[in-house]
Write an enzyme that holds these catalytic residues in place. Sequence first.
Site, PDB file in Angstrom:
ATOM      1  N   HIS A  55       0.844  -1.204   0.000  1.00  0.00           N
ATOM      2  CA  HIS A  55       0.000   0.000   0.000  1.00  0.00           C
ATOM      3  C   HIS A  55       0.878   1.252   0.000  1.00  0.00           C
ATOM      4  O   HIS A  55       0.692   2.156  -0.821  1.00  0.00           O
ATOM      5  CB  HIS A  55      -0.925  -0.009   1.217  1.00  0.00           C
ATOM      6  CG  HIS A  55      -1.573   1.304   1.505  1.00  0.00           C
ATOM      7  ND1 HIS A  55      -2.593   1.812   0.743  1.00  0.00           N
ATOM      8  CD2 HIS A  55      -1.336   2.240   2.466  1.00  0.00           C
ATOM      9  CE1 HIS A  55      -2.968   2.996   1.227  1.00  0.00           C
ATOM     10  NE2 HIS A  55      -2.216   3.277   2.269  1.00  0.00           N
TER      11      HIS A  55
ATOM     12  N   ASP B 173       6.029  21.715 -26.509  1.00  0.00           N
ATOM     13  CA  ASP B 173       6.016  20.367 -25.941  1.00  0.00           C
ATOM     14  C   ASP B 173       7.047  20.340 -24.830  1.00  0.00           C
ATOM     15  O   ASP B 173       7.646  21.361 -24.517  1.00  0.00           O
ATOM     16  CB  ASP B 173       6.355  19.315 -27.020  1.00  0.00           C
ATOM     17  CG  ASP B 173       5.802  17.933 -26.650  1.00  0.00           C
ATOM     18  OD1 ASP B 173       6.060  17.476 -25.525  1.00  0.00           O
ATOM     19  OD2 ASP B 173       5.093  17.336 -27.477  1.00  0.00           O
TER      20      ASP B 173
ATOM     21  N   TRP C  35       7.014   0.140   3.991  1.00  0.00           N
ATOM     22  CA  TRP C  35       7.503   0.860   2.806  1.00  0.00           C
ATOM     23  C   TRP C  35       8.880   1.446   3.044  1.00  0.00           C
ATOM     24  O   TRP C  35       9.583   1.791   2.112  1.00  0.00           O
ATOM     25  CB  TRP C  35       6.516   1.945   2.373  1.00  0.00           C
ATOM     26  CG  TRP C  35       6.705   3.260   3.047  1.00  0.00           C
ATOM     27  CD1 TRP C  35       6.224   3.635   4.264  1.00  0.00           C
ATOM     28  CD2 TRP C  35       7.441   4.384   2.554  1.00  0.00           C
ATOM     29  NE1 TRP C  35       6.611   4.913   4.560  1.00  0.00           N
ATOM     30  CE2 TRP C  35       7.369   5.397   3.522  1.00  0.00           C
ATOM     31  CE3 TRP C  35       8.160   4.641   1.382  1.00  0.00           C
ATOM     32  CZ2 TRP C  35       7.985   6.644   3.364  1.00  0.00           C
ATOM     33  CZ3 TRP C  35       8.769   5.888   1.244  1.00  0.00           C
ATOM     34  CH2 TRP C  35       8.675   6.867   2.232  1.00  0.00           C
TER      35      TRP C  35
ATOM     36  N   SER D  35      12.945   6.257 -13.999  1.00  0.00           N
ATOM     37  CA  SER D  35      11.814   6.977 -14.577  1.00  0.00           C
ATOM     38  C   SER D  35      11.672   8.367 -13.953  1.00  0.00           C
ATOM     39  O   SER D  35      11.512   9.361 -14.663  1.00  0.00           O
ATOM     40  CB  SER D  35      10.539   6.157 -14.370  1.00  0.00           C
ATOM     41  OG  SER D  35       9.418   6.946 -14.567  1.00  0.00           O
ATOM     42  N   SER D  36      11.745   8.436 -12.624  1.00  0.00           N
ATOM     43  CA  SER D  36      11.586   9.733 -11.949  1.00  0.00           C
ATOM     44  C   SER D  36      12.699  10.687 -12.330  1.00  0.00           C
ATOM     45  O   SER D  36      12.462  11.882 -12.542  1.00  0.00           O
ATOM     46  CB  SER D  36      11.622   9.562 -10.436  1.00  0.00           C
ATOM     47  OG  SER D  36      10.540   8.820 -10.014  1.00  0.00           O
TER      48      SER D  36
ATOM     49  N   HIS E 288      13.116  12.036   3.539  1.00  0.00           N
ATOM     50  CA  HIS E 288      12.479  13.277   3.937  1.00  0.00           C
ATOM     51  C   HIS E 288      12.263  14.227   2.773  1.00  0.00           C
ATOM     52  O   HIS E 288      11.146  14.721   2.598  1.00  0.00           O
ATOM     53  CB  HIS E 288      13.120  13.950   5.135  1.00  0.00           C
ATOM     54  CG  HIS E 288      12.118  14.862   5.748  1.00  0.00           C
ATOM     55  ND1 HIS E 288      11.117  14.416   6.562  1.00  0.00           N
ATOM     56  CD2 HIS E 288      11.848  16.164   5.522  1.00  0.00           C
ATOM     57  CE1 HIS E 288      10.298  15.405   6.837  1.00  0.00           C
ATOM     58  NE2 HIS E 288      10.724  16.488   6.224  1.00  0.00           N
TER      59      HIS E 288
ATOM     60  N   GLU F  48      11.745  13.330  -0.066  1.00  0.00           N
ATOM     61  CA  GLU F  48      10.687  12.661  -0.818  1.00  0.00           C
ATOM     62  C   GLU F  48       9.295  13.139  -0.383  1.00  0.00           C
ATOM     63  O   GLU F  48       8.410  13.322  -1.214  1.00  0.00           O
ATOM     64  CB  GLU F  48      10.812  11.138  -0.635  1.00  0.00           C
ATOM     65  CG  GLU F  48       9.617  10.323  -1.086  1.00  0.00           C
ATOM     66  CD  GLU F  48       9.435  10.286  -2.600  1.00  0.00           C
ATOM     67  OE1 GLU F  48      10.381  10.662  -3.318  1.00  0.00           O
ATOM     68  OE2 GLU F  48       8.350   9.880  -3.040  1.00  0.00           O
TER      69      GLU F  48
ATOM     70  N   TYR G  37       8.507  16.013   0.565  1.00  0.00           N
ATOM     71  CA  TYR G  37       8.270  17.325  -0.047  1.00  0.00           C
ATOM     72  C   TYR G  37       8.076  17.190  -1.545  1.00  0.00           C
ATOM     73  O   TYR G  37       7.364  17.992  -2.155  1.00  0.00           O
ATOM     74  CB  TYR G  37       9.387  18.303   0.321  1.00  0.00           C
ATOM     75  CG  TYR G  37       9.319  18.603   1.793  1.00  0.00           C
ATOM     76  CD1 TYR G  37       8.304  19.410   2.274  1.00  0.00           C
ATOM     77  CD2 TYR G  37      10.186  18.011   2.693  1.00  0.00           C
ATOM     78  CE1 TYR G  37       8.167  19.636   3.628  1.00  0.00           C
ATOM     79  CE2 TYR G  37      10.056  18.236   4.051  1.00  0.00           C
ATOM     80  CZ  TYR G  37       9.039  19.049   4.516  1.00  0.00           C
ATOM     81  OH  TYR G  37       8.907  19.249   5.855  1.00  0.00           O
TER      82      TYR G  37
ATOM     83  N   SER H 198      -2.105  27.132  -5.197  1.00  0.00           N
ATOM     84  CA  SER H 198      -1.960  28.582  -5.292  1.00  0.00           C
ATOM     85  C   SER H 198      -2.761  29.126  -6.465  1.00  0.00           C
ATOM     86  O   SER H 198      -3.413  30.176  -6.352  1.00  0.00           O
ATOM     87  CB  SER H 198      -0.481  28.950  -5.463  1.00  0.00           C
ATOM     88  OG  SER H 198       0.274  28.424  -4.404  1.00  0.00           O
TER      89      SER H 198
ATOM     90  N   HIS I 119      15.001  13.241  12.244  1.00  0.00           N
ATOM     91  CA  HIS I 119      13.828  13.302  13.129  1.00  0.00           C
ATOM     92  C   HIS I 119      12.961  12.050  12.970  1.00  0.00           C
ATOM     93  O   HIS I 119      12.061  11.829  13.764  1.00  0.00           O
ATOM     94  CB  HIS I 119      13.024  14.592  12.924  1.00  0.00           C
ATOM     95  CG  HIS I 119      12.342  14.719  11.604  1.00  0.00           C
ATOM     96  ND1 HIS I 119      12.127  15.901  10.978  1.00  0.00           N
ATOM     97  CD2 HIS I 119      11.836  13.796  10.773  1.00  0.00           C
ATOM     98  CE1 HIS I 119      11.516  15.720   9.840  1.00  0.00           C
ATOM     99  NE2 HIS I 119      11.317  14.450   9.680  1.00  0.00           N
ATOM    100  N   HIS I 120      13.244  11.259  11.948  1.00  0.00           N
ATOM    101  CA  HIS I 120      12.556   9.970  11.836  1.00  0.00           C
ATOM    102  C   HIS I 120      13.209   8.921  12.735  1.00  0.00           C
ATOM    103  O   HIS I 120      12.746   7.799  12.807  1.00  0.00           O
ATOM    104  CB  HIS I 120      12.608   9.468  10.389  1.00  0.00           C
ATOM    105  CG  HIS I 120      11.885  10.367   9.428  1.00  0.00           C
ATOM    106  ND1 HIS I 120      10.562  10.206   9.123  1.00  0.00           N
ATOM    107  CD2 HIS I 120      12.302  11.439   8.716  1.00  0.00           C
ATOM    108  CE1 HIS I 120      10.198  11.140   8.246  1.00  0.00           C
ATOM    109  NE2 HIS I 120      11.231  11.900   7.989  1.00  0.00           N
TER     110      HIS I 120
ATOM    111  N   THR J 197       6.383  27.081   5.686  1.00  0.00           N
ATOM    112  CA  THR J 197       5.063  26.499   5.452  1.00  0.00           C
ATOM    113  C   THR J 197       3.980  27.437   5.966  1.00  0.00           C
ATOM    114  O   THR J 197       2.943  27.621   5.326  1.00  0.00           O
ATOM    115  CB  THR J 197       4.960  25.132   6.150  1.00  0.00           C
ATOM    116  OG1 THR J 197       6.127  24.381   5.836  1.00  0.00           O
ATOM    117  CG2 THR J 197       3.743  24.371   5.666  1.00  0.00           C
TER     118      THR J 197
ATOM    119  N   LYS K 212       3.288  30.127   3.542  1.00  0.00           N
ATOM    120  CA  LYS K 212       2.426  29.707   2.440  1.00  0.00           C
ATOM    121  C   LYS K 212       0.956  29.701   2.866  1.00  0.00           C
ATOM    122  O   LYS K 212       0.100  30.226   2.158  1.00  0.00           O
ATOM    123  CB  LYS K 212       2.836  28.315   1.935  1.00  0.00           C
ATOM    124  CG  LYS K 212       4.257  28.282   1.428  1.00  0.00           C
ATOM    125  CD  LYS K 212       4.559  27.043   0.634  1.00  0.00           C
ATOM    126  CE  LYS K 212       3.942  27.095  -0.715  1.00  0.00           C
ATOM    127  NZ  LYS K 212       4.554  28.072  -1.606  1.00  0.00           N
TER     128      LYS K 212
ATOM    129  N   ARG L  15       1.680   0.907  15.112  1.00  0.00           N
ATOM    130  CA  ARG L  15       1.327   0.785  13.697  1.00  0.00           C
ATOM    131  C   ARG L  15       1.794  -0.570  13.178  1.00  0.00           C
ATOM    132  O   ARG L  15       2.547  -1.267  13.834  1.00  0.00           O
ATOM    133  CB  ARG L  15       1.945   1.927  12.881  1.00  0.00           C
ATOM    134  CG  ARG L  15       3.458   1.913  12.851  1.00  0.00           C
ATOM    135  CD  ARG L  15       4.030   3.183  12.275  1.00  0.00           C
ATOM    136  NE  ARG L  15       3.973   3.176  10.811  1.00  0.00           N
ATOM    137  CZ  ARG L  15       4.812   3.871  10.031  1.00  0.00           C
ATOM    138  NH1 ARG L  15       5.768   4.601  10.570  1.00  0.00           N
ATOM    139  NH2 ARG L  15       4.689   3.836   8.723  1.00  0.00           N
TER     140      ARG L  15
END
Lengths: 201, 534
Positions: B85, B114, B150, B178-179, B262, B264, B266, B277, B311-312, B337, B340, B459
Amino acid sequence: MADANSDTSPTPRRSNRRVIAWCMTGVVGMFAFGFALVPLYDVFCEITGINGKTGGRYEASSTGQVDADRTVTVQFLASNGPGMSWEFRPVTRSIKVHPGEPVTVNFFAQNPGDTPMVGQAVPSLSPSEGTPYFHKTECFCFNQQPLEAGESTEMPLVFIVDPELPEYITKLTLSYTLYDQSQHIEVSGPVGAGASTNKNG
Amino acid sequence: MAVTGVFMSAVADTHSQEHHHGPAKGISRWLLTTNHKDIGSMYLIFSFAMFLLGGSMAMVIRAELFQPGLQIVQPEFFNQMTTMHGLIMVFGAVMPAFVGLANWMLPLMIGAPDMALPRMNNWSFWLLPCAFLILVSTLFMEGGAPNFGWTFYAPLSTTYGPPSTTFFIFAIHIMGVSSIMGAINIIATIMNLRAPGMTLMKMPLFVWTWLITAFLLIAVMPVLAGAVTMMLMDINFGTSFFDASGGGDPVLFQHVFWFFGHPEVYIMILPAFGAISHIVSAFSRKPLFGYASMVYAVGAIALLSFIVWAHHMFTVGVPLAGQLFFMYATMLIAVPTGVKVFNWVTTMFRGSLTFEAPMLFAVAFIILFSIGGFSGLMLAIAPADFQYHDTYFVVAHFHYVLVPGAIFGIFASAYFWLPKWTGHMYDETLAKTHFWLSFIGMNLAFFPMHFLGLAGMPRRIPDYALQFADFNMVSSIGAFMFGATQLLFLFIVVKCARGGEKAPAKPWDGAEGLEWTLPSPAPYHTFTTPPDIK
């Protein structure tokens, strides 16, 4: 449509080729950086001692000043890694030492199985702030330990607690985990022959 | 594939009025296309298919957690479900959806004919179905799919991983390629193909946020590739990067992973910031408040994302100085943040607001993303994190930033630009129904998880203590509601692609940007001569 693109697009301020070259440099650089993190991590941990990895063989440069006024308790733990069948324990579980004096303790290991095996002990010190101040001049963890079936041995550890050890640390716990290296031994020779540069054993 | 045909029929029809070369017929159009609109549509359709697949795995998870005890699946399979998932939603649904939006909208927004590298564009899309075919096929392999979460922490994924882990690693490699190609393409497009007169600080915010996201991708996807390569070598070639018995360190894995992981998160939210926006400004009928500060805020968030990864890992054993550094650095992210969120709210302030579906999703985005941001601040507090770590509080937190953040951002963008893509207005009543059911379902599903986590429910478990039963049942009902509602979205999009009220060139009177100067649906070839930017 790629050609249509080049015919009709406004004059590119920078050619696509140049952007690709820069980006690929970034990609290759970051891929290399990922791998560079491995030795960087070890160097960082060695300098700061923050993950409890004790250093390699300590060459006693000045075996002077024993701080007889101060006593530090050093505890020893021994445990087996996954799949390791040896009996492995410290002969001395706890000892009080003065900073600066060389101390010898022994660890007992026995191979109860019916095949020869090779073990490798990996140390870890807690609290990790004490790591830079814990010096091993002789340790069984510097080498692999082969044992014949049923054989037992006492393995020595000689260490010095640095007199520079911060005042607030009164107790150090040294933990060894013993790993079975029997399969790796034919393949890769000395321990740590893997990609890791960490030879602190 | 039926959907593909329907979805694109509008574009194909328009093309017949064009005089020069247009789309090929049949399947080869889709296999060989280099048209940014075709590729954008394929990305969007693929990501929605992955969203449904990943979502159905979430339904399995929630069905099992409906009641305490083991009812439906075994713990081994449950772990495969949580892992797949997460992987499918992150790499298959959210990231490709944003790349799809970028493909469709970036050339239209900057007045380019293009993407800069159209053939690479085709390749970077078609790698994705290959990668996910490999990833999903692990479910049918002996030993099952990856079951280590994951985040695939070593040694769970190396020493104790199932045999299919190697396939998982290759799938990650292909997705990464690909990315990276997608990111290079986006950077080249933005750098080289802007219409004359469109300076950097005149670029629409969606373009800005994607430019920064593309740099993040280039910076961290190779690190992820490195991490899985090290895993591959540990598993198959006897190295010991993460194996303590060989002199490696499993904690190193977490550092490398989160150095990728991390930024990722963002990558998954910044393009949504850009799209929101535009939408907030359009439906407030006011120009965006604080454009320059928005650009700088996104840049600041991107830079800060590189120095907060530990922090993880507070509970892994980080020294006090490290905990303080990562705690404060993490909290610092709340500042840009906050800028924004302030700008969005100020844009709405005294505006002529209307609440069509894109705006509903955008407003929900601002409110709910802020809730997720606040729970993130709670998690950032190192001493408190020891209580929250690996509990449902964390699950609640990142679903609050990803579902109403990334996913609502994508829904808002889809409704906002659907008239441009298909030439038809979507069914507003159904879209509002989709919004309200999603909004209620999502909050029912994820809000109780905060309480579960604070009460100590861990979890990634298939069973739980009895005192958690009620909240879990509420959460499951909400999840089923949210999941079923997404089929309504599929229906709305198909309906909109097949027909409906004819959309004018600019269906939203407050909207601004080059894309609205084009007819709806956007012709197959657009801006073959660059527009004039005043």
